[in-house]
Design a protein around this motif. Structure first.
Motif, PDB file in Angstrom:
ATOM      1  N   ASN A 101       3.248  42.608  64.495  1.00 46.09           N
ATOM      2  CA  ASN A 101       2.935  44.033  64.599  1.00 46.09           C
ATOM      3  C   ASN A 101       1.728  44.272  65.512  1.00 46.09           C
ATOM      4  O   ASN A 101       1.754  45.128  66.390  1.00 46.09           O
ATOM      5  N   THR A 102       0.677  43.500  65.305  1.00 42.87           N
ATOM      6  CA  THR A 102      -0.528  43.660  66.113  1.00 42.87           C
ATOM      7  C   THR A 102      -0.260  43.352  67.582  1.00 42.87           C
ATOM      8  O   THR A 102      -0.605  44.136  68.473  1.00 42.87           O
ATOM      9  N   LEU A 110      10.882  36.894  64.563  1.00 41.05           N
ATOM     10  CA  LEU A 110      10.464  38.241  64.189  1.00 41.05           C
ATOM     11  C   LEU A 110      10.156  39.088  65.427  1.00 41.05           C
ATOM     12  O   LEU A 110      10.499  40.274  65.463  1.00 41.05           O
ATOM     13  N   CYS A 111       9.562  38.503  66.448  1.00 38.24           N
ATOM     14  CA  CYS A 111       9.339  39.236  67.705  1.00 38.24           C
ATOM     15  C   CYS A 111      10.674  39.689  68.288  1.00 38.24           C
ATOM     16  O   CYS A 111      10.823  40.849  68.707  1.00 38.24           O
ATOM     17  N   GLU A 112      11.664  38.792  68.316  1.00 35.69           N
ATOM     18  CA  GLU A 112      12.994  39.143  68.850  1.00 35.69           C
ATOM     19  C   GLU A 112      13.605  40.290  68.049  1.00 35.69           C
ATOM     20  O   GLU A 112      14.137  41.250  68.631  1.00 35.69           O
ATOM     21  N   GLN A 113      13.507  40.225  66.725  1.00 32.20           N
ATOM     22  CA  GLN A 113      14.061  41.273  65.870  1.00 32.20           C
ATOM     23  C   GLN A 113      13.398  42.619  66.124  1.00 32.20           C
ATOM     24  O   GLN A 113      14.069  43.656  66.176  1.00 32.20           O
ATOM     25  N   ASN A 135      13.785  48.144  68.559  1.00 34.48           N
ATOM     26  CA  ASN A 135      13.098  49.205  69.298  1.00 34.48           C
ATOM     27  C   ASN A 135      14.032  49.774  70.354  1.00 34.48           C
ATOM     28  O   ASN A 135      14.410  49.069  71.299  1.00 34.48           O
ATOM     29  N   ALA A 136      14.428  51.041  70.208  1.00 31.51           N
ATOM     30  CA  ALA A 136      15.407  51.661  71.110  1.00 31.51           C
ATOM     31  C   ALA A 136      14.946  51.625  72.566  1.00 31.51           C
ATOM     32  O   ALA A 136      15.744  51.361  73.469  1.00 31.51           O
ATOM     33  N   ILE A 175      13.265  41.519  77.786  1.00 33.89           N
ATOM     34  CA  ILE A 175      13.658  40.175  77.379  1.00 33.89           C
ATOM     35  C   ILE A 175      12.472  39.448  76.759  1.00 33.89           C
ATOM     36  O   ILE A 175      11.315  39.731  77.075  1.00 33.89           O
ATOM     37  N   LEU A 176      12.785  38.537  75.878  1.00 34.31           N
ATOM     38  CA  LEU A 176      11.781  37.667  75.279  1.00 34.31           C
ATOM     39  C   LEU A 176      12.228  36.236  75.553  1.00 34.31           C
ATOM     40  O   LEU A 176      13.367  35.874  75.300  1.00 34.31           O
ATOM     41  N   ARG A 177      11.333  35.460  76.111  1.00 30.38           N
ATOM     42  CA  ARG A 177      11.580  34.038  76.352  1.00 30.38           C
ATOM     43  C   ARG A 177      10.479  33.271  75.629  1.00 30.38           C
ATOM     44  O   ARG A 177       9.414  33.808  75.357  1.00 30.38           O
ATOM     45  N   HIS A 178      10.745  32.006  75.351  1.00 29.34           N
ATOM     46  CA  HIS A 178       9.730  31.220  74.648  1.00 29.34           C
ATOM     47  C   HIS A 178       9.826  29.756  75.026  1.00 29.34           C
ATOM     48  O   HIS A 178      10.873  29.271  75.455  1.00 29.34           O
TER      49      HIS A 178
END
Length: 168
Positions: free
Chosen positions: A62-63, A125-128, A133-134, A142-145
């Protein structure tokens, strides 16, 4: 954030980037290196320290997704979610180091197996949150890791050394 009586449970460094490319698998004799990359967005370097538990993950996510550190074209600071920028999460055990004499020691880092599990929960959780988020979904954020416990090669283009450290 951090319980001062026992010290921080996690240390995070946030870096704004224009482009980042991370090697997550080195080349082998029968295969090329594997890379992940993002364009304009945020790199999150993360290290879990002794005492960290899964209870801290929601607060961290969240932060980090809502802190106003991303600069828009007109110079206004917004969250990475409001910017609809991409995110690259990199496990960074060296953030747990402490200087002792002329050497770095990493006695504060969490055990590898627990750290790997917390890292996995953090990424999930970041991906979710991004999918839910619309604005991010519409913008194609995109999220990569990176991969936990491996040495990784990073190439970054940034528009300034815009870096912040946060302890939880």
């Amino acid at each position: 954030m951090a319980d001062c009586s026992r010290g921080p449970a996690a240390r995070v460094v946030l870096q704004q980037c224009l482009h980042a490319r991370l090697q997550v698998k080195p080349p082998e004799p029968d295969s090329e290196a594997k890379w992940v990359e993002i364009h304009r967005g945020l790199i999150i370097y993360i290290c879990f320290l002794k005492g960290a538990s899964e209870e801290i993950i929601p607060k961290m996510v969240n932060t980090l997704l809502n802190v106003k550190l991303s600069e828009t074209e007109d110079g206004k600071y917004v969250s990475i979610v409001d910017l609809a920028g991409s995110i690259l999460i990199i496990p960074q055990a060296t953030l747990g180091g402490k200087l002792k004499g002329r050497n770095m020691q990493y006695h504060s880092n969490i055990e590898k197996e627990i750290g790997m599990e917390l890292y996995s929960q953090f990424v999930t959780l970041c991906e979710q949150e991004l999918v839910a988020n619309a604005r991010c979904a519409k913008a194609g954020v995109i999220l990569r890791h990176g991969t936990y416990g491996n040495r990784q090669v990073l190439k970054v283009d940034t528009n300034g050394p815009f870096t912040h450290m946060i302890e939880f």
